[in-house]
Scaffold this active site. Structure first.
Site, mmCIF file in Angstrom:
data_model
loop_
_atom_site.group_PDB
_atom_site.id
_atom_site.type_symbol
_atom_site.label_atom_id
_atom_site.label_comp_id
_atom_site.label_asym_id
_atom_site.label_seq_id
_atom_site.Cartn_x
_atom_site.Cartn_y
_atom_site.Cartn_z
ATOM 1 N N ASN A 8 -29.750 16.745 -5.717
ATOM 2 C CA ASN A 8 -30.075 17.603 -4.578
ATOM 3 C C ASN A 8 -31.061 18.659 -5.089
ATOM 4 O O ASN A 8 -30.661 19.627 -5.731
ATOM 5 C CB ASN A 8 -28.783 18.254 -4.054
ATOM 6 N N TRP A 9 -32.318 18.451 -4.789
ATOM 7 C CA TRP A 9 -33.349 19.369 -5.312
ATOM 8 C C TRP A 9 -33.453 20.652 -4.502
ATOM 9 O O TRP A 9 -34.166 21.569 -4.881
ATOM 10 C CB TRP A 9 -34.716 18.655 -5.347
ATOM 11 N N LYS A 10 -32.776 20.705 -3.356
ATOM 12 C CA LYS A 10 -32.824 21.903 -2.496
ATOM 13 C C LYS A 10 -34.283 22.284 -2.216
ATOM 14 O O LYS A 10 -35.126 21.403 -2.092
ATOM 15 C CB LYS A 10 -32.012 23.035 -3.129
ATOM 16 N N HIS A 97 -24.238 20.450 3.974
ATOM 17 C CA HIS A 97 -24.169 21.184 2.712
ATOM 18 C C HIS A 97 -23.742 22.620 2.999
ATOM 19 O O HIS A 97 -24.108 23.190 4.026
ATOM 20 C CB HIS A 97 -25.545 21.160 2.028
ATOM 21 N N GLU A 99 -24.726 25.386 1.967
ATOM 22 C CA GLU A 99 -25.825 26.337 2.213
ATOM 23 C C GLU A 99 -26.257 26.263 3.678
ATOM 24 O O GLU A 99 -26.621 27.268 4.278
ATOM 25 C CB GLU A 99 -26.987 26.051 1.256
ATOM 26 N N GLY A 176 -23.969 26.408 -8.094
ATOM 27 C CA GLY A 176 -25.013 27.260 -8.671
ATOM 28 C C GLY A 176 -24.483 28.448 -9.462
ATOM 29 O O GLY A 176 -25.223 29.385 -9.750
ATOM 30 N N SER A 215 -22.120 22.873 -10.182
ATOM 31 C CA SER A 215 -22.339 23.223 -11.598
ATOM 32 C C SER A 215 -22.021 22.091 -12.572
ATOM 33 O O SER A 215 -21.506 22.329 -13.665
ATOM 34 C CB SER A 215 -21.557 24.489 -11.968
ATOM 35 N N GLY A 236 -27.058 19.693 -8.379
ATOM 36 C CA GLY A 236 -28.138 20.600 -8.004
ATOM 37 C C GLY A 236 -29.041 20.909 -9.181
ATOM 38 O O GLY A 236 -29.894 20.108 -9.558
#
Ligand code: PGA
Length: 257
Positions: A8-10, A97, A99, A176, A215, A236
């Site tokens: 997941n490169w966001k 997600h 976020e 994260g 993480s 991530g």
């Protein structure tokens, strides 16, 4: 079950940066068996075409997206349709997600509709659930919250549709932060997720992959993958480094062999 690792490169990586990434990743990665998917890349929409071009034909690799709409077209500024994603070769899409839930008001209802329309277009939805920061130290509450979120986010899907489903458990406090959930917490919540999936979809629920996210690194992935009902990871920041992501996949796979 064959383990699956999703990058997941966001909101990171441009199309022009993909070529170097892809070269390094291909050098470090070996598909376990070219007929099954080991690694999915979910870049920002603007880099999907570059990823499809640079990695789409690599054995064991598939292209993903970070969201997908519940309609195919229409007045929905800023959204993306499964028809558009399919045209770019997308086969997986992250939905719900944390976020998006926390910052953009994504609800369980929207998540379930997104998942349903993805499946209709033969895109496998990766439905994310996970408890908020507040519950870091309360495992029973965490399992209860995840159970409710999952039921809401999968509402309206039938057994046949569930054949394309992927679920990711991502505790918000682990995303994260450099503090992955302990293997014990992962085992407990994944057990809950599996039982909800079996309740909802009978035998099909047993074969829905359940990914852990939050993480993960090459150093902690083995202990996590050793837990029952952990079928891969949603990754991530580690996935932004091609060598580290390839190493995470390698170690995660060998922990289950
Ligand atoms: P992280 O992100 O690996 O950087 O914690 C995981 C995710 O949000 O999917």
């Amino acid at each position: 079950m064959h383990p699956l690792f999703v990058a997941n490169w966001k909101m990171n990586m441009t199309g022009s940066a993909v070529r170097d990434y892809a070269t390094s990743f291909r050098n470090a990665f070996t598909a376990r068996d070219g007929n099954v998917i080991d690694a999915v890349f979910a870049p920002p929409y603007t880099a999907i075409a570059a990823v499809a071009d640079a990695l789409g034909s690599t054995p064991g690799v598939a292209v993903g997206a970070q969201n997908v709409h519940w309609l195919d077209s229409g007045p929905h500024t800023g959204e993306i349709s499964p028809v558009m994603l399919r045209e770019l070769g997308v086969r997986y899409a992250i939905v719900g997600h944390s976020e998006r839930r926390q910052v953009y008001g994504e609800t369980d209802e929207f998540v379930s509709r997104r998942a349903k329309n993805a499946i209709k277009h033969n895109i496998r939805p990766i439905v994310c659930v996970g408890e908020a920061l507040y519950f870091e130290h309360d495992n029973d509450a965490a399992s209860g919250i995840v159970r409710e979120q999952l039921r809401g986010s999968l509402k309206g899907l039938n057994d046949e549709e569930a054949k394309l489903l992927v679920v990711a458990y991502e505790p918000v406090w682990a995303i994260g932060t450099g503090r992955a959930a302990t293997p014990d917490i992962v085992a407990r919540v994944h057990h809950t997720v599996r039982s909800v999936l079996r309740d909802l979809f009978d035998a099909t629920g047993q074969s829905v992959p359940i990914l852990y996210g939050g993480s993960t690194t090459p150093d902690n992935i083995s202990a996590i993958m050793l837990q029952k009902d952990v079928n891969g990871a949603l990754v991530g920041s580690t996935s932004l480094k091609p060598d580290e992501f390839a190493e995470l996949i390698k170690r995660g796979r060998s922990a289950q062999q």
